[in-house]
Design a protein around this motif. Structure first.
Motif, PDB file in Angstrom:
ATOM      1  N   TYR A 110       0.818  -1.212   0.000  1.00  0.00           N
ATOM      2  CA  TYR A 110       0.000   0.000   0.000  1.00  0.00           C
ATOM      3  C   TYR A 110       0.854   1.266   0.000  1.00  0.00           C
ATOM      4  CZ  TYR A 110      -4.013  -3.006   0.818  1.00  0.00           C
ATOM      5  OH  TYR A 110      -4.981  -3.956   0.698  1.00  0.00           O
ATOM      6  N   LEU A 111       1.976   1.236   0.670  1.00  0.00           N
ATOM      7  CA  LEU A 111       2.866   2.392   0.659  1.00  0.00           C
ATOM      8  C   LEU A 111       3.449   2.616  -0.734  1.00  0.00           C
ATOM      9  CD1 LEU A 111       4.287   4.598   2.311  1.00  0.00           C
ATOM     10  CD2 LEU A 111       6.135   2.956   2.694  1.00  0.00           C
ATOM     11  N   ILE A 112       3.857   1.545  -1.383  1.00  0.00           N
ATOM     12  CA  ILE A 112       4.409   1.652  -2.738  1.00  0.00           C
ATOM     13  C   ILE A 112       3.355   2.182  -3.704  1.00  0.00           C
ATOM     14  CG2 ILE A 112       5.270   0.283  -4.689  1.00  0.00           C
ATOM     15  CD1 ILE A 112       6.722  -1.453  -2.590  1.00  0.00           C
ATOM     16  N   VAL A 113       2.115   1.804  -3.505  1.00  0.00           N
ATOM     17  CA  VAL A 113       1.019   2.284  -4.355  1.00  0.00           C
ATOM     18  C   VAL A 113       0.710   3.748  -4.068  1.00  0.00           C
ATOM     19  CG1 VAL A 113      -1.464   2.045  -4.719  1.00  0.00           C
ATOM     20  CG2 VAL A 113      -0.002   0.029  -4.778  1.00  0.00           C
ATOM     21  N   ALA A 114       0.779   4.162  -2.813  1.00  0.00           N
ATOM     22  CA  ALA A 114       0.388   5.522  -2.442  1.00  0.00           C
ATOM     23  C   ALA A 114       1.383   6.575  -2.899  1.00  0.00           C
ATOM     24  CB  ALA A 114       0.211   5.610  -0.923  1.00  0.00           C
ATOM     25  N   VAL A 115       2.667   6.242  -2.925  1.00  0.00           N
ATOM     26  CA  VAL A 115       3.701   7.238  -3.241  1.00  0.00           C
ATOM     27  C   VAL A 115       3.497   7.886  -4.611  1.00  0.00           C
ATOM     28  CG1 VAL A 115       6.172   7.507  -3.681  1.00  0.00           C
ATOM     29  CG2 VAL A 115       5.394   6.357  -1.613  1.00  0.00           C
ATOM     30  N   PRO A 116       3.269   7.144  -5.694  1.00  0.00           N
ATOM     31  CA  PRO A 116       3.059   7.826  -6.987  1.00  0.00           C
ATOM     32  C   PRO A 116       1.813   8.711  -7.011  1.00  0.00           C
ATOM     33  CG  PRO A 116       3.495   5.505  -7.349  1.00  0.00           C
ATOM     34  CD  PRO A 116       3.341   5.695  -5.883  1.00  0.00           C
ATOM     35  N   PHE A 117       0.760   8.308  -6.297  1.00  0.00           N
ATOM     36  CA  PHE A 117      -0.438   9.145  -6.266  1.00  0.00           C
ATOM     37  C   PHE A 117      -0.194  10.437  -5.496  1.00  0.00           C
ATOM     38  CE2 PHE A 117      -2.765   5.091  -7.146  1.00  0.00           C
ATOM     39  CZ  PHE A 117      -3.296   5.497  -8.366  1.00  0.00           C
ATOM     40  N   VAL A 118       0.551  10.349  -4.422  1.00  0.00           N
ATOM     41  CA  VAL A 118       0.896  11.559  -3.673  1.00  0.00           C
ATOM     42  C   VAL A 118       1.731  12.481  -4.550  1.00  0.00           C
ATOM     43  CG1 VAL A 118       2.232  12.429  -1.716  1.00  0.00           C
ATOM     44  CG2 VAL A 118       0.694  10.499  -1.405  1.00  0.00           C
ATOM     45  N   TRP A 119       2.708  11.908  -5.257  1.00  0.00           N
ATOM     46  CA  TRP A 119       3.549  12.733  -6.110  1.00  0.00           C
ATOM     47  C   TRP A 119       2.757  13.307  -7.281  1.00  0.00           C
ATOM     48  CZ3 TRP A 119       7.533  15.129  -4.661  1.00  0.00           C
ATOM     49  CH2 TRP A 119       8.300  15.816  -5.589  1.00  0.00           C
ATOM     50  N   ALA A 120       1.792  12.561  -7.784  1.00  0.00           N
ATOM     51  CA  ALA A 120       0.924  13.096  -8.843  1.00  0.00           C
ATOM     52  C   ALA A 120       0.156  14.310  -8.326  1.00  0.00           C
ATOM     53  CB  ALA A 120      -0.040  12.017  -9.330  1.00  0.00           C
ATOM     54  N   GLY A 121      -0.281  14.253  -7.068  1.00  0.00           N
ATOM     55  CA  GLY A 121      -0.957  15.404  -6.477  1.00  0.00           C
ATOM     56  C   GLY A 121      -0.037  16.604  -6.349  1.00  0.00           C
ATOM     57  N   VAL A 122       1.217  16.362  -5.997  1.00  0.00           N
ATOM     58  CA  VAL A 122       2.197  17.451  -5.913  1.00  0.00           C
ATOM     59  C   VAL A 122       2.399  18.078  -7.286  1.00  0.00           C
ATOM     60  CG1 VAL A 122       4.634  17.970  -5.482  1.00  0.00           C
ATOM     61  CG2 VAL A 122       3.373  16.530  -3.881  1.00  0.00           C
TER      62      VAL A 122
ATOM     63  N   LEU B  14       1.367  11.151 -15.676  1.00  0.00           N
ATOM     64  CA  LEU B  14       2.325  10.050 -15.739  1.00  0.00           C
ATOM     65  C   LEU B  14       2.405   9.313 -14.404  1.00  0.00           C
ATOM     66  CD1 LEU B  14       4.568   8.542 -17.329  1.00  0.00           C
ATOM     67  CD2 LEU B  14       6.156  10.183 -16.339  1.00  0.00           C
ATOM     68  N   PHE B  15       2.533  10.057 -13.310  1.00  0.00           N
ATOM     69  CA  PHE B  15       2.620   9.415 -12.005  1.00  0.00           C
ATOM     70  C   PHE B  15       1.293   8.783 -11.600  1.00  0.00           C
ATOM     71  CE2 PHE B  15       6.561  11.775 -11.630  1.00  0.00           C
ATOM     72  CZ  PHE B  15       7.371  10.815 -11.047  1.00  0.00           C
ATOM     73  N   ALA B  16       0.181   9.357 -11.996  1.00  0.00           N
ATOM     74  CA  ALA B  16      -1.111   8.732 -11.723  1.00  0.00           C
ATOM     75  C   ALA B  16      -1.245   7.418 -12.490  1.00  0.00           C
ATOM     76  CB  ALA B  16      -2.246   9.675 -12.088  1.00  0.00           C
ATOM     77  N   ALA B  17      -0.735   7.377 -13.709  1.00  0.00           N
ATOM     78  CA  ALA B  17      -0.757   6.135 -14.484  1.00  0.00           C
ATOM     79  C   ALA B  17       0.133   5.077 -13.847  1.00  0.00           C
ATOM     80  CB  ALA B  17      -0.317   6.407 -15.924  1.00  0.00           C
ATOM     81  N   ILE B  18       1.283   5.477 -13.359  1.00  0.00           N
ATOM     82  CA  ILE B  18       2.164   4.540 -12.659  1.00  0.00           C
ATOM     83  C   ILE B  18       1.465   4.015 -11.413  1.00  0.00           C
ATOM     84  CG2 ILE B  18       4.310   4.368 -11.332  1.00  0.00           C
ATOM     85  CD1 ILE B  18       5.515   6.380 -13.361  1.00  0.00           C
ATOM     86  N   GLY B  19       0.814   4.888 -10.679  1.00  0.00           N
ATOM     87  CA  GLY B  19       0.063   4.456  -9.507  1.00  0.00           C
ATOM     88  C   GLY B  19      -1.060   3.493  -9.864  1.00  0.00           C
TER      89      GLY B  19
END
Length: 64
Positions: free
Chosen positions: A18-30, A42-47
């Motif tokens: 869950y942490l690995i999944v959350a990191v790209p979504f957080v960065w997509a928000g940034v 791009l980061f949302a797609a990776i997530g």
């Protein structure tokens, strides 16, 4: 060829997946907040890819 192997022992603990999944979504928000839409998508797609492999399709080993 898969980019991530969900059967690897590293991904066995749920909190780690869950942490690995959350990191790209957080960065997509940034990136979205900073106005960099291409990077946000791009980061949302990776997530999304990680959600598919590490959460939705993850199957525990028969040993667990």
């Amino acid at each position: 060829m898969r980019l991530i192997d969900p059967n690897h022992p590293f991904y066995r603990p749920a909190w780690r997946r869950y942490l690995i999944v959350a990191v790209p979504f957080v960065w997509a928000g940034v990136e979205w907040n900073l106005g960099n839409m291409i990077w946000a998508y791009l980061f949302a797609a990776i997530g999304g890819y990680l959600v598919w492999h590490l959460v939705l399709n993850w199957r525990p080993d028969s040993k667990d």
